[in-house]
Design a protein around this motif. Structure first.
Motif, mmCIF file in Angstrom:
data_model
loop_
_atom_site.group_PDB
_atom_site.id
_atom_site.type_symbol
_atom_site.label_atom_id
_atom_site.label_comp_id
_atom_site.label_asym_id
_atom_site.label_seq_id
_atom_site.Cartn_x
_atom_site.Cartn_y
_atom_site.Cartn_z
ATOM 1 N N ARG A 127 0.891 -1.180 -0.049
ATOM 2 C CA ARG A 127 0.018 -0.054 0.011
ATOM 3 C C ARG A 127 0.910 1.272 0.113
ATOM 4 N NH1 ARG A 127 -3.271 -2.985 4.202
ATOM 5 N NH2 ARG A 127 -5.303 -3.836 2.972
ATOM 6 N N LEU A 128 2.069 1.100 0.562
ATOM 7 C CA LEU A 128 2.879 2.223 0.657
ATOM 8 C C LEU A 128 4.129 2.328 -0.595
ATOM 9 C CD1 LEU A 128 3.349 2.258 4.435
ATOM 10 C CD2 LEU A 128 1.961 3.641 3.104
ATOM 11 N N LEU A 129 4.213 1.324 -1.328
ATOM 12 C CA LEU A 129 5.194 1.410 -2.479
ATOM 13 C C LEU A 129 4.686 1.959 -3.549
ATOM 14 C CD1 LEU A 129 6.611 -2.272 -2.325
ATOM 15 C CD2 LEU A 129 7.625 -0.087 -1.367
ATOM 16 N N GLU A 130 5.482 2.472 -4.366
ATOM 17 C CA GLU A 130 5.118 3.231 -5.735
ATOM 18 C C GLU A 130 4.080 2.320 -6.396
ATOM 19 O OE1 GLU A 130 4.916 4.777 -9.351
ATOM 20 O OE2 GLU A 130 5.903 2.826 -9.253
ATOM 21 N N THR A 131 3.131 2.946 -6.731
ATOM 22 C CA THR A 131 1.888 2.192 -7.287
ATOM 23 C C THR A 131 2.123 1.675 -8.672
ATOM 24 O OG1 THR A 131 0.575 4.064 -6.301
ATOM 25 C CG2 THR A 131 -0.668 2.570 -7.823
ATOM 26 N N ASN A 132 2.885 2.226 -9.521
ATOM 27 C CA ASN A 132 2.900 1.761 -10.731
ATOM 28 C C ASN A 132 3.587 0.431 -10.893
ATOM 29 O OD1 ASN A 132 1.460 3.801 -12.080
ATOM 30 N ND2 ASN A 132 3.456 5.094 -12.609
ATOM 31 N N SER A 133 4.633 0.198 -9.926
ATOM 32 C CA SER A 133 5.552 -0.899 -9.812
ATOM 33 C C SER A 133 4.478 -2.081 -9.087
ATOM 34 C CB SER A 133 6.646 -0.604 -8.956
ATOM 35 O OG SER A 133 7.623 -1.765 -8.827
ATOM 36 N N VAL A 134 3.840 -1.567 -8.020
ATOM 37 C CA VAL A 134 3.071 -2.801 -7.604
ATOM 38 C C VAL A 134 1.937 -3.051 -8.559
ATOM 39 C CG1 VAL A 134 1.104 -3.095 -5.531
ATOM 40 C CG2 VAL A 134 3.604 -1.814 -5.263
ATOM 41 N N THR A 135 1.301 -2.269 -9.225
ATOM 42 C CA THR A 135 0.283 -2.518 -10.255
ATOM 43 C C THR A 135 0.780 -3.676 -11.321
ATOM 44 O OG1 THR A 135 -0.822 -0.462 -9.755
ATOM 45 C CG2 THR A 135 -1.385 -1.709 -11.762
ATOM 46 N N LYS A 136 2.124 -3.444 -11.683
ATOM 47 C CA LYS A 136 2.848 -4.088 -12.703
ATOM 48 C C LYS A 136 2.577 -5.664 -12.335
ATOM 49 C CE LYS A 136 7.075 -3.746 -13.531
ATOM 50 N NZ LYS A 136 8.359 -3.397 -13.933
ATOM 51 N N PHE A 137 3.061 -5.779 -10.962
ATOM 52 C CA PHE A 137 3.389 -7.014 -10.530
ATOM 53 C C PHE A 137 2.155 -7.884 -9.946
ATOM 54 C CE2 PHE A 137 7.717 -5.301 -9.937
ATOM 55 C CZ PHE A 137 8.408 -6.213 -10.761
ATOM 56 N N VAL A 138 1.316 -6.932 -9.560
ATOM 57 C CA VAL A 138 0.032 -7.677 -9.246
ATOM 58 C C VAL A 138 -0.884 -8.081 -10.619
ATOM 59 C CG1 VAL A 138 -2.336 -6.915 -8.635
ATOM 60 C CG2 VAL A 138 -0.595 -6.479 -7.229
ATOM 61 N N ASN A 139 -0.648 -7.196 -11.373
ATOM 62 C CA ASN A 139 -1.588 -7.748 -12.823
ATOM 63 C C ASN A 139 -0.926 -8.771 -13.424
ATOM 64 O OD1 ASN A 139 -3.358 -5.536 -12.683
ATOM 65 N ND2 ASN A 139 -2.100 -4.108 -13.852
ATOM 66 N N GLN A 140 0.513 -8.980 -13.109
ATOM 67 C CA GLN A 140 1.164 -10.125 -13.855
ATOM 68 C C GLN A 140 0.751 -11.449 -13.092
ATOM 69 O OE1 GLN A 140 3.234 -9.995 -16.625
ATOM 70 N NE2 GLN A 140 2.991 -12.282 -16.614
#
Length: 175
Positions: A127-140
């Motif tokens: 929740r506190l990390l850079e959103t684009n990076s988290v979104t990329k890995f979650v989507n993968q």
């Protein structure tokens, strides 16, 4: 007698765990400031062994409260770690979430609580990390979930209950 020091860039996985244990203990005893600890962790997680060792310890040890408190200086340094940090935390969220289901089935409530704690810590960090990076890995993960599994070689696939729970945990990051 000469004091033996470990070069963080050459630390093994086990050494990285032991280093993390020592630093978190010193921080917990107020012997290290949050800023100094964050700087040290930032150096440690620049290597694969350091990254894996730090998170293996800090996520799983119930007595290490660092990832429960998440000092700003640590979050700042974890964000500097970029994709590698987001990737390993997402992977730990997925694995711990799948394990929660297994432990429930086996009525192993102590292990279930441990896996829930790891999962909760992962979600708090994500929740506190850079959103684009988290979104990329979650989507993968969401894309690959049907081919992922509970073993190193993915030979034992996640079952439908585990996959649904993993999806719920991922959606919970946005809360």
């Amino acid at each position: 007698m000469k004091k033996k020091t470990i070069n963080l860039k050459e630390a093994s996985f086990t050494q990285a765990i032991n280093i993390s244990v020592q630093w978190c203990k010193e921080w917990g005893e107020d012997l290290l400031s949050e800023e100094v600890l964050a700087d040290r962790i930032a150096e440690l997680i620049k290597t694969r062994n350091g990254l894996r060792g730090f998170f293996a310890y800090a996520l799983s040890d119930k007595d290490c409260l660092l990832l429960d408190k998440l000092p700003f200086s640590l979050i700042y340094k974890l964000n500097e770690g970029g994709d590698a940090v987001a990737d390993i935390v997402v992977k730990n969220l997925i694995m711990s979430s799948a394990q929660i289901i297994i432990h429930r089935r086996n009525n192993n409530y102590e292990y279930e609580r441990t896996s829930e704690n790891i999962s909760d810590r992962c979600k708090a960090i994500l929740r506190l990390l850079e959103t684009n990076s988290v979104t990329k890995f979650v989507n993968q993960v969401l894309k690959d979930l049907d081919t992922m599994g509970n073993s190193f070689d993915n030979s034992i696939k996640y079952d439908s209950e585990q996959k649904e729970f993993i999806k719920k945990q991922i959606l919970d990051i946005a809360q």
